[in-house]
Design a protein around this motif. Structure first.
Motif, PDB file in Angstrom:
ATOM      1  N   GLN A  28     -10.791   3.594   2.392  1.00 54.28           N
ATOM      2  CA  GLN A  28      -9.683   3.482   3.339  1.00 54.28           C
ATOM      3  C   GLN A  28      -8.503   4.325   2.858  1.00 54.28           C
ATOM      4  N   HIS A  29      -8.206   4.264   1.575  1.00 55.75           N
ATOM      5  CA  HIS A  29      -7.139   5.072   0.994  1.00 55.75           C
ATOM      6  C   HIS A  29      -7.470   6.567   1.089  1.00 55.75           C
ATOM      7  N   VAL A  30      -8.710   6.912   0.790  1.00 57.30           N
ATOM      8  CA  VAL A  30      -9.118   8.325   0.797  1.00 57.30           C
ATOM      9  C   VAL A  30      -9.003   8.917   2.198  1.00 57.30           C
ATOM     10  N   LEU A  31      -9.490   8.197   3.193  1.00 57.10           N
ATOM     11  CA  LEU A  31      -9.442   8.705   4.560  1.00 57.10           C
ATOM     12  C   LEU A  31      -8.006   8.862   5.053  1.00 57.10           C
ATOM     13  N   ALA A  32      -7.129   7.973   4.610  1.00 57.67           N
ATOM     14  CA  ALA A  32      -5.742   8.025   5.058  1.00 57.67           C
ATOM     15  C   ALA A  32      -5.024   9.263   4.550  1.00 57.67           C
ATOM     16  N   MET A  33      -5.370   9.727   3.344  1.00 56.78           N
ATOM     17  CA  MET A  33      -4.650  10.854   2.753  1.00 56.78           C
ATOM     18  C   MET A  33      -5.399  12.178   2.838  1.00 56.78           C
ATOM     19  N   PHE A  34      -6.675  12.126   3.235  1.00 59.05           N
ATOM     20  CA  PHE A  34      -7.524  13.308   3.117  1.00 59.05           C
ATOM     21  C   PHE A  34      -7.002  14.487   3.935  1.00 59.05           C
ATOM     22  N   ALA A  35      -6.678  14.231   5.190  1.00 64.99           N
ATOM     23  CA  ALA A  35      -6.238  15.326   6.058  1.00 64.99           C
ATOM     24  C   ALA A  35      -4.977  15.991   5.518  1.00 64.99           C
ATOM     25  N   GLY A  36      -4.019  15.177   5.087  1.00 66.55           N
ATOM     26  CA  GLY A  36      -2.792  15.739   4.547  1.00 66.55           C
ATOM     27  C   GLY A  36      -3.028  16.529   3.283  1.00 66.55           C
ATOM     28  N   PRO A 300       1.477  21.818  -5.939  1.00 64.24           N
ATOM     29  CA  PRO A 300       2.131  20.610  -6.452  1.00 64.24           C
ATOM     30  C   PRO A 300       1.621  19.326  -5.809  1.00 64.24           C
ATOM     31  N   ASN A 301       1.416  18.314  -6.649  1.00 63.18           N
ATOM     32  CA  ASN A 301       0.969  17.003  -6.193  1.00 63.18           C
ATOM     33  C   ASN A 301       2.106  15.991  -6.248  1.00 63.18           C
ATOM     34  N   THR A 302       1.990  14.964  -5.427  1.00 63.87           N
ATOM     35  CA  THR A 302       2.974  13.885  -5.424  1.00 63.87           C
ATOM     36  C   THR A 302       2.324  12.632  -4.864  1.00 63.87           C
ATOM     37  N   SER A 303       3.026  11.503  -4.972  1.00 63.16           N
ATOM     38  CA  SER A 303       2.515  10.256  -4.400  1.00 63.16           C
ATOM     39  C   SER A 303       2.490  10.378  -2.882  1.00 63.16           C
ATOM     40  N   PHE A 304       1.452   9.848  -2.252  1.00 60.95           N
ATOM     41  CA  PHE A 304       1.295   9.953  -0.806  1.00 60.95           C
ATOM     42  C   PHE A 304       1.863   8.714  -0.124  1.00 60.95           C
ATOM     43  N   SER A 305       2.843   8.945   0.747  1.00 61.07           N
ATOM     44  CA  SER A 305       3.544   7.833   1.391  1.00 61.07           C
ATOM     45  C   SER A 305       2.647   7.055   2.346  1.00 61.07           C
ATOM     46  N   GLN A 306       1.668   7.722   2.982  1.00 66.80           N
ATOM     47  CA  GLN A 306       0.804   6.998   3.903  1.00 66.80           C
ATOM     48  C   GLN A 306       0.000   5.913   3.180  1.00 66.80           C
ATOM     49  N   ASN A 307      -0.303   6.155   1.904  1.00 69.49           N
ATOM     50  CA  ASN A 307      -1.025   5.145   1.143  1.00 69.49           C
ATOM     51  C   ASN A 307      -0.108   4.008   0.718  1.00 69.49           C
ATOM     52  N   VAL A 308       1.180   4.308   0.576  1.00 76.07           N
ATOM     53  CA  VAL A 308       2.166   3.245   0.371  1.00 76.07           C
ATOM     54  C   VAL A 308       2.152   2.325   1.589  1.00 76.07           C
ATOM     55  N   GLY A 309       2.032   2.924   2.767  1.00 71.92           N
ATOM     56  CA  GLY A 309       1.943   2.147   3.996  1.00 71.92           C
ATOM     57  C   GLY A 309       0.735   1.229   4.016  1.00 71.92           C
ATOM     58  N   ILE A 310      -0.392   1.708   3.483  1.00 69.71           N
ATOM     59  CA  ILE A 310      -1.601   0.886   3.432  1.00 69.71           C
ATOM     60  C   ILE A 310      -1.375  -0.328   2.537  1.00 69.71           C
ATOM     61  N   VAL A 311      -0.777  -0.099   1.360  1.00 68.80           N
ATOM     62  CA  VAL A 311      -0.508  -1.204   0.435  1.00 68.80           C
ATOM     63  C   VAL A 311       0.417  -2.231   1.088  1.00 68.80           C
ATOM     64  N   SER A 312       1.449  -1.745   1.769  1.00 68.86           N
ATOM     65  CA  SER A 312       2.386  -2.642   2.432  1.00 68.86           C
ATOM     66  C   SER A 312       1.708  -3.415   3.561  1.00 68.86           C
ATOM     67  N   PHE A 313       0.753  -2.769   4.227  1.00 70.11           N
ATOM     68  CA  PHE A 313       0.081  -3.370   5.373  1.00 70.11           C
ATOM     69  C   PHE A 313      -0.975  -4.386   4.940  1.00 70.11           C
ATOM     70  N   THR A 314      -1.718  -4.067   3.875  1.00 68.65           N
ATOM     71  CA  THR A 314      -2.837  -4.918   3.453  1.00 68.65           C
ATOM     72  C   THR A 314      -2.477  -5.864   2.305  1.00 68.65           C
ATOM     73  N   LYS A 315      -1.414  -5.536   1.548  1.00 72.07           N
ATOM     74  CA  LYS A 315      -1.010  -6.290   0.357  1.00 72.07           C
ATOM     75  C   LYS A 315      -2.027  -6.161  -0.778  1.00 72.07           C
ATOM     76  N   VAL A 316      -2.935  -5.200  -0.690  1.00 70.41           N
ATOM     77  CA  VAL A 316      -3.921  -4.979  -1.751  1.00 70.41           C
ATOM     78  C   VAL A 316      -3.252  -4.199  -2.882  1.00 70.41           C
ATOM     79  N   MET A 317      -3.012  -4.850  -4.016  1.00 68.27           N
ATOM     80  CA  MET A 317      -2.322  -4.241  -5.150  1.00 68.27           C
ATOM     81  C   MET A 317      -3.267  -3.862  -6.292  1.00 68.27           C
ATOM     82  N   SER A 318      -4.539  -4.152  -6.171  1.00 69.98           N
ATOM     83  CA  SER A 318      -5.486  -3.877  -7.248  1.00 69.98           C
ATOM     84  C   SER A 318      -5.571  -2.380  -7.549  1.00 69.98           C
ATOM     85  N   THR A 319      -5.230  -2.013  -8.787  1.00 70.92           N
ATOM     86  CA  THR A 319      -5.366  -0.601  -9.185  1.00 70.92           C
ATOM     87  C   THR A 319      -6.841  -0.214  -9.306  1.00 70.92           C
TER      88      THR A 319
END
Length: 450
Positions: A28-36, A300-319
């Motif tokens: 789910q995380h991979v698909l959310a950031m893949f296109a970007g 250059p790489n950086t943290s992807f905000s769309q995946n922050v949205g996933i964490v906020s939406f699902t509350k899944v915090m497991s690294t």
């Protein structure tokens, strides 16, 4: 699947949910950031006359994104936030990357990426003493601006993506609606993994629906090879001060974004503010990942905000979940055919999911801002910073009186302006006097009531 209870480990940072749960959440995380992640090298390569290198640069972007993600979730010394952060190629560097690439080629671009990454990593060591300048009102404004700045991107995806001949067509809008409705229904009425994987399932449903609509071109999948390894330093590294100075400024910007993303994850997923170690480690890992990534021909790489949205939406915090996603990304770089299969996904499919993800980021910014009492001072800071930041970030040409280099830094998303204005106002507007005044008024009111 919908009736099975999800293990508590998915909500714990150190939790290790069973693979049957962790894998779909990771994808789910991979698909959310893949296109970007793959779009950036496509745009830059085409703009600097290196279109023939696009497939190779995509492969490099996937490998480095996977390795950078693993660096974030595994804290090595002071590197890494040890949070569910997904890394990827940054859109914020696109205009400057094109300018540098046209002037100095890929070698000059990658050389500037290397030095800029080292600079950001160095900057990360000073987050703790600078933390007093980043109270919730400031980091919340940054996070809110990030979310708002991403909303037009989400709607662009919904309409078919930049360059689509039928941009805004009913087919794209219908497909995005199918994805969005699927996500909403699962999130509200499903249970267990079906609820937790609502975004993944929505994207899969959209992908399948797009096939009979003839909206997916599988020719790239057929042409892609089964195995390949990105050659390090394929283009070499050259160093030019003009390119390096421009990159350094943007690395300051991406450090600010990373602070906002980390704050969004802890507020949205764990209902707490980020620690100094998490902020510092996250920024250091950002810089190190970009510096090392340049050796593997990645931008250059950086943290992807769309995946922050996933964490906020699902509350899944497991690294552990994000670790699996990082490994999958890195391995998919070695299997170009797999990457091509995901890359064939229509932009409108991602758009349906982006509405939820990007909106969640903005909401987390609001939550962070309102975590402390909003007096006249805070309302004034929020009003001015948000208006100037989001306003200049969305109105093209508003900064046309300035050189292009200034426009590239302060325009675009407007995050830099919002951050600088909020930080400046927070530093100069008196707070202690206002608090005392409120305390006196409260005391008088209480005495009068008594």
């Amino acid at each position: 699947m919908s009736k099975r209870t999800v293990s508590k480990e998915v909500y714990d940072i150190d939790g290790k949910p069973p693979f049957r749960e962790a894998f779909p959440l990771a994808i789910q995380h991979v698909l959310a950031m893949f296109a970007g992640n793959v779009t950036v090298p496509i745009i830059v390569a085409g703009a600097i006359g290196a279109a023939d290198e696009r497939a190779f640069l995509i492969q490099c972007a996937m490998l480095v994104a996977g390795l950078a993600t693993l660096l974030q979730v595994y804290r090595i010394g002071k590197m890494g936030a040890k949070l569910p952060i997904v890394m990827g190629t940054s859109f914020g560097f696109v205009p400057t990357s094109i300018a540098i690439g046209n002037a100095f080629g890929l070698s000059g671009l990658l050389g500037a990426t290397l030095i800029g990454g080292i600079f950001e990593a160095f900057l990360g060591f000073f987050i703790k003493p600078l933390r007093k300048f980043f109270p919730p009102i400031v980091t919340g404004i940054v996070l809110l601006t990030i979310g708002l700045s991403l909303l037009p991107t989400g709607i662009t995806y919904v309409a078919g993506g930049n360059g689509a001949e039928d941009f805004g067509g009913l087919n794209h809008l219908f497909l995005a609606a199918v994805v969005l409705i699927t996500i909403v229904l699962l999130n509200q009425f499903a249970k267990g993994m079906a609820k937790m994987s609502a975004i993944l399932i929505g994207i899969i449903v959209g992908y399948i629906v797009a096939i009979p609509m003839n909206m997916i071109d599988f020719s790239g999948v057929a042409q892609a090879s089964w195995f390949g390894f990105p050659t390090p330093l394929k283009y070499g590294l050259t160093f030019h001060w003009e390119a390096i100075s421009a990159m350094i400024v943007l690395y300051i910007v991406t450090a600010v974004e990373t602070v906002g993303d980390i704050s969004g994850i802890t507020i949205g997923g764990a209902d707490r503010e980020a620690t100094d170690e998490e902020l510092s480690g996250g920024v250091i890992a950002d810089g190190v990942a970009s510096a090392v990534g340049s050796l593997f021909n990645a931008l250059p790489n950086t943290s992807f905000s769309q995946n922050v949205g996933i964490v906020s939406f699902t509350k899944v915090m497991s690294t552990h979940v994000v670790k699996i996603g990082g490994i999958f990304l890195a391995l998919s770089a070695l299997v170009p055919k797999l990457g091509a299969l995901i890359a064939a996904m229509p932009s409108s499919v991602l758009g349906g999911a982006a509405i939820v993800m990007f909106g969640s980021i903005a909401v987390m910014g609001i939550k962070l801002i309102s975590s402390e009492p909003l007096g006249n001072r805070e309302v004034l800071i929020l009003s001015i910073a948000l208006c100037l930041g989001f306003g200049f970030g969305t109105v093209d040409g508003a900064l046309s009186a300035f050189p292009e280099s200034v426009q590239n830094v302060f325009g675009g998303s407007g995050i830099v302006i919002g951050f600088l204005v909020a930080t400046l106002l927070n530093a100069i507007l008196p707070k202690e006097k206002e608090e005392k005044t409120h305390q006196k008024k409260y005391k008088k009111t209480a005495e009068h009531t008594a």
